[in-house]
Design a protein around this motif. Structure first.
Motif, mmCIF file in Angstrom:
data_model
loop_
_atom_site.group_PDB
_atom_site.id
_atom_site.type_symbol
_atom_site.label_atom_id
_atom_site.label_comp_id
_atom_site.label_asym_id
_atom_site.label_seq_id
_atom_site.Cartn_x
_atom_site.Cartn_y
_atom_site.Cartn_z
ATOM 1 N N GLY A 257 52.238 44.271 42.741
ATOM 2 C CA GLY A 257 51.857 45.382 43.624
ATOM 3 C C GLY A 257 50.555 45.926 43.548
ATOM 4 N N LYS A 258 50.149 46.903 44.224
ATOM 5 C CA LYS A 258 48.908 47.474 44.224
ATOM 6 C C LYS A 258 48.675 47.861 42.784
ATOM 7 C CE LYS A 258 45.658 50.611 46.480
ATOM 8 N NZ LYS A 258 45.462 51.748 47.451
ATOM 9 N N GLY A 259 47.506 47.445 42.194
ATOM 10 C CA GLY A 259 46.888 47.659 40.969
ATOM 11 C C GLY A 259 47.891 47.080 39.712
ATOM 12 N N LYS A 260 48.614 46.112 40.163
ATOM 13 C CA LYS A 260 49.541 45.371 39.184
ATOM 14 C C LYS A 260 49.764 43.935 39.785
ATOM 15 C CE LYS A 260 52.528 49.133 37.895
ATOM 16 N NZ LYS A 260 53.900 49.661 37.676
ATOM 17 N N ALA A 261 48.511 43.315 40.152
ATOM 18 C CA ALA A 261 48.393 41.975 40.562
ATOM 19 C C ALA A 261 48.405 41.005 39.221
ATOM 20 C CB ALA A 261 46.798 41.658 41.062
ATOM 21 N N VAL A 281 55.209 32.180 45.595
ATOM 22 C CA VAL A 281 55.244 33.543 45.146
ATOM 23 C C VAL A 281 55.196 34.483 46.585
ATOM 24 C CG1 VAL A 281 53.963 35.354 44.171
ATOM 25 C CG2 VAL A 281 53.826 32.768 43.279
ATOM 26 N N SER A 282 55.975 35.767 46.384
ATOM 27 C CA SER A 282 55.749 36.579 47.448
ATOM 28 C C SER A 282 55.292 37.737 46.919
ATOM 29 C CB SER A 282 57.314 36.815 48.104
ATOM 30 O OG SER A 282 57.252 37.846 49.120
ATOM 31 N N SER A 283 54.248 38.517 47.370
ATOM 32 C CA SER A 283 53.426 39.537 46.829
ATOM 33 C C SER A 283 52.872 40.492 48.044
ATOM 34 C CB SER A 283 52.265 39.211 45.862
ATOM 35 O OG SER A 283 52.862 38.493 44.471
ATOM 36 N N PRO A 284 52.448 41.561 47.840
ATOM 37 C CA PRO A 284 52.004 42.487 48.992
ATOM 38 C C PRO A 284 50.768 41.946 49.370
ATOM 39 C CG PRO A 284 52.913 43.892 47.179
ATOM 40 C CD PRO A 284 52.974 42.519 46.455
ATOM 41 N N ASP A 285 50.641 42.168 50.511
ATOM 42 C CA ASP A 285 49.322 41.335 51.400
ATOM 43 C C ASP A 285 48.142 41.911 50.449
ATOM 44 O OD1 ASP A 285 51.163 40.433 53.091
ATOM 45 O OD2 ASP A 285 50.812 41.932 54.728
ATOM 46 N N ASP A 286 48.182 42.996 50.131
ATOM 47 C CA ASP A 286 46.724 43.447 49.626
ATOM 48 C C ASP A 286 46.387 42.957 48.185
ATOM 49 O OD1 ASP A 286 48.626 44.816 48.087
ATOM 50 O OD2 ASP A 286 48.057 46.701 48.513
ATOM 51 N N MET A 291 46.042 36.538 44.110
ATOM 52 C CA MET A 291 46.938 35.495 43.744
ATOM 53 C C MET A 291 46.501 34.111 43.936
ATOM 54 S SD MET A 291 49.286 37.056 42.033
ATOM 55 C CE MET A 291 50.364 35.725 42.229
ATOM 56 N N GLN A 292 45.837 33.855 45.200
ATOM 57 C CA GLN A 292 45.551 32.553 45.948
ATOM 58 C C GLN A 292 44.386 31.978 44.987
ATOM 59 O OE1 GLN A 292 45.222 33.165 50.086
ATOM 60 N NE2 GLN A 292 46.960 31.749 50.253
ATOM 61 N N ILE A 293 43.602 32.934 44.425
ATOM 62 C CA ILE A 293 42.232 32.388 43.651
ATOM 63 C C ILE A 293 42.693 32.258 42.321
ATOM 64 C CG2 ILE A 293 40.170 33.219 42.772
ATOM 65 C CD1 ILE A 293 39.791 34.770 45.434
ATOM 66 N N GLY A 319 55.961 44.152 38.201
ATOM 67 C CA GLY A 319 54.760 44.879 38.841
ATOM 68 C C GLY A 319 55.079 45.395 40.478
ATOM 69 N N ILE A 320 56.625 45.374 40.758
ATOM 70 C CA ILE A 320 57.100 45.442 41.984
ATOM 71 C C ILE A 320 57.058 46.948 42.320
ATOM 72 C CG2 ILE A 320 58.094 43.419 42.503
ATOM 73 C CD1 ILE A 320 60.838 44.837 42.199
ATOM 74 N N GLY A 321 57.273 47.843 41.557
ATOM 75 C CA GLY A 321 57.346 49.351 41.671
ATOM 76 C C GLY A 321 58.763 49.666 41.860
ATOM 77 N N VAL A 322 59.173 50.850 41.933
ATOM 78 C CA VAL A 322 60.279 51.391 42.110
ATOM 79 C C VAL A 322 60.673 52.163 43.463
ATOM 80 C CG1 VAL A 322 60.881 51.109 39.678
ATOM 81 C CG2 VAL A 322 60.068 53.506 40.642
ATOM 82 N N GLU A 323 59.619 52.094 44.567
ATOM 83 C CA GLU A 323 59.816 52.744 45.638
ATOM 84 C C GLU A 323 60.994 52.300 46.550
ATOM 85 O OE1 GLU A 323 56.987 51.678 44.486
ATOM 86 O OE2 GLU A 323 56.210 53.574 43.561
ATOM 87 N N GLU A 324 61.148 52.901 47.700
ATOM 88 C CA GLU A 324 62.139 52.464 48.521
ATOM 89 C C GLU A 324 61.929 51.003 48.900
ATOM 90 O OE1 GLU A 324 65.723 53.121 49.701
ATOM 91 O OE2 GLU A 324 64.686 54.725 49.069
ATOM 92 N N VAL A 325 60.743 50.648 49.147
ATOM 93 C CA VAL A 325 60.323 49.059 49.577
ATOM 94 C C VAL A 325 61.161 48.356 48.439
ATOM 95 C CG1 VAL A 325 58.182 48.989 48.582
ATOM 96 C CG2 VAL A 325 58.983 47.370 50.504
#
Length: 492
Positions: A257-261, A281-286, A291-293, A319-325
């Protein structure tokens, strides 16, 4: 796996050993004395130059201590003996060792004013007052003696168990307990030695083998086991010359997640280093570019759509967080009913959405103590924590890996296995992400949830030991553990 016997079972094992080997109780004690003395010499390089004070009770534990005192005396070492003769009951074996040592050279504490007792800070106190069979809290004169020992600056060695501590459940124990630097445990680690709360009493634990008839333990019912190297190595799947990447599974890792790559990077690298054939691997776009590097061997999925058909196992949480998403993601992935590792934020999401408990079949949950508390509620008694884990695993057909200095693993049948890592060097941020990657890899390779948890915990812990051997317990970081995975696995 080595069984952890209850205090009652240990007594039974003694009796069976004596019968099978045709020896008396005193002869078994003498064997224990010889082996205790030998182990103490190994433990202490400067053994021959030390001063000793043996504080003994009047039971068989006291007999062990008096036997060690006799050997110290015969080796012309400086030794004194205090006997806690506050009970009229003296075991025959203890009395024999009193006689062999010499009554006139023993300080009988019932005849002495406690206020006049003192212990030199330069000596080693050998605690042999009570054994694992103790079932009542220590008070009165015995407590006074233990307080005198604890208030000194002398090093303390306990025989079998620190006096005052029970072998299993200490939730009702409000008495005084010896605080030992090292405990020489005879034949079997007591269950209470597995709990972090009791380390201040046990110190380091060293096993002393006295030749028990261990085959008879196969017939003893037991719920607790120590994980040994052979248990993990024996589960590892061999590789064949014509195997290919499809043979070794395809895992999906949902992490970052953001800040937790970094969490996603470490879990991915550990997964790849543990033998996976393919990793997506599925991670947020940002953080996709990061990740690819960082992990070019992995494939990346933007906005995973919930289709898990092609995956043999899934890891979720770092690192996925606990928000609604994240809540939606965890619910969707649990619906896939794939073998799965549930870690970190995914555990916190489940703890807050308990209707998801019923979807944990074939999962491995890997909480640290705070995450465990969120899942199970606050359980102060470590013995009850084990019971809660065991019942949870059986009810939901899942595995719980409670991470710690000694990691407890509750298998799907309710048995508890302990991995005795005792390595503070891997108590560092990201270490859990590495464990998630290792276990996810094993699940994808076709290991059962039980075997993946056992082998993965062992691989992670042993790689951690190699890392701290190079970098020390202060400077080791999680990526050091990943870097040692190939070194450790190459040995297999």
């Amino acid at each position: 796996m080595r069984k952890i016997l209850s205090s009652q079972q240990t007594k039974q094992l003694d009796a069976i050993t004596m019968s099978a080997q045709g020896i008396s109780s005193y002869e078994l004690m003498e064997r224990a004395v010889q082996n205790l003395y030998a182990e103490m010499e190994i433990y202490c390089p400067d053994f021959g130059n030390k001063n000793f004070l043996v504080v003994a009770g009047t039971g068989n534990n006291g007999g062990d201590g008096l036997g060690v005192a006799r050997m110290l005396k015969n080796a012309n070492l400086n030794v004194s003996v205090w006997l806690c003769d506050f009970s009229s009951k003296i075991s025959p074996e203890c009395q024999t060792n009193i006689n062999r040592y010499g009554e006139d050279e023993i300080l009988f504490l019932s005849r002495h004013e406690m206020g006049n007792l003192s212990i030199s800070d330069e000596c080693i106190v050998i605690d042999a007052i009570f054994c694992t069979g103790l079932s009542r809290s220590v008070t009165g004169k015995y407590a006074e003696v233990i307080n005198i020992i604890n208030s000194s600056d002398a090093e303390v060695w306990s025989i079998d168990i620190p006096s005052g501590l029970f072998g299993e459940d200490n939730s009702q124990n409000d008495g005084v307990i010896i605080k030992a630097n090292v405990t020489f445990s005879i034949g079997n680690r007591p269950l209470s030695a597995m709990f972090a709360e009791n380390y201040r009493y046990f110190g380091n634990v060293r096993l002393v083998d006295i030749g028990h008839e261990m085959k008879v333990t196969d017939q003893m019912e037991c719920s607790w086991y120590c994980l040994e190297e052979s248990d993990a190595v024996g589960r590892i799947k061999p590789r064949q010359p014509f195997d290919h990447k499809g043979t070794f599974g395809h895992a999906l890792l949902l992490a970052g997640g953001k800040g937790k790559a970094g969490a996603a990077v470490m879990a991915s690298r550990a997964c790849l280093r543990s033998g996976i054939g393919l990793l997506s691997v599925s991670s947020p776009d940002d953080i996709c570019n990061i990740m690819q590097i960082s992990v070019p061997e992995a494939m990346y999925i933007e906005n995973w759509d919930g289709d898990a058909e092609k995956f043999s196992a899934i890891g979720i949480g770092p690192g996925i967080g606990v928000e609604e998403v994240a809540v939606s993601l965890v619910a969707n992935v649990l619906n896939c009913r794939k073998p799965m590792v549930v870690d970190a934020d995914a555990i916190n999401v489940i703890a807050n959405n308990r209707q998801l408990f019923d979807k944990l079949e074939n999962c491995i949950l890997t909480p640290h103590p705070k995450e465990f508390e969120r899942l199970f509620g606050k359980i102060e008694n470590p013995f009850e924590r084990l019971r809660a884990m065991s019942e949870f695993s059986q009810k939901h057909n899942c595995v719980v890996v409670l991470k710690g200095g000694i990691t407890a693993i509750s298998l799907t049948d309710g048995r508890i296995l302990f991995y005795i890592g005792m390595n503070p060097g891997i108590a560092t941020g990201g270490s859990g992400d590495v464990l998630t990657g290792v276990i996810t890899s094993l699940l994808a390779q076709g290991y059962s949830v039980d075997d993946a948890a056992v082998v993965g915990t062992w691989i992670h812990g042993e790689a951690g030991k190699l890392a701290t051997a190079d970098y020390g317990v202060i400077s080791t970081v999680a990526t050091d553990i990943i870097n040692k995975l190939p070194v450790m696995l190459k040995k297999l």
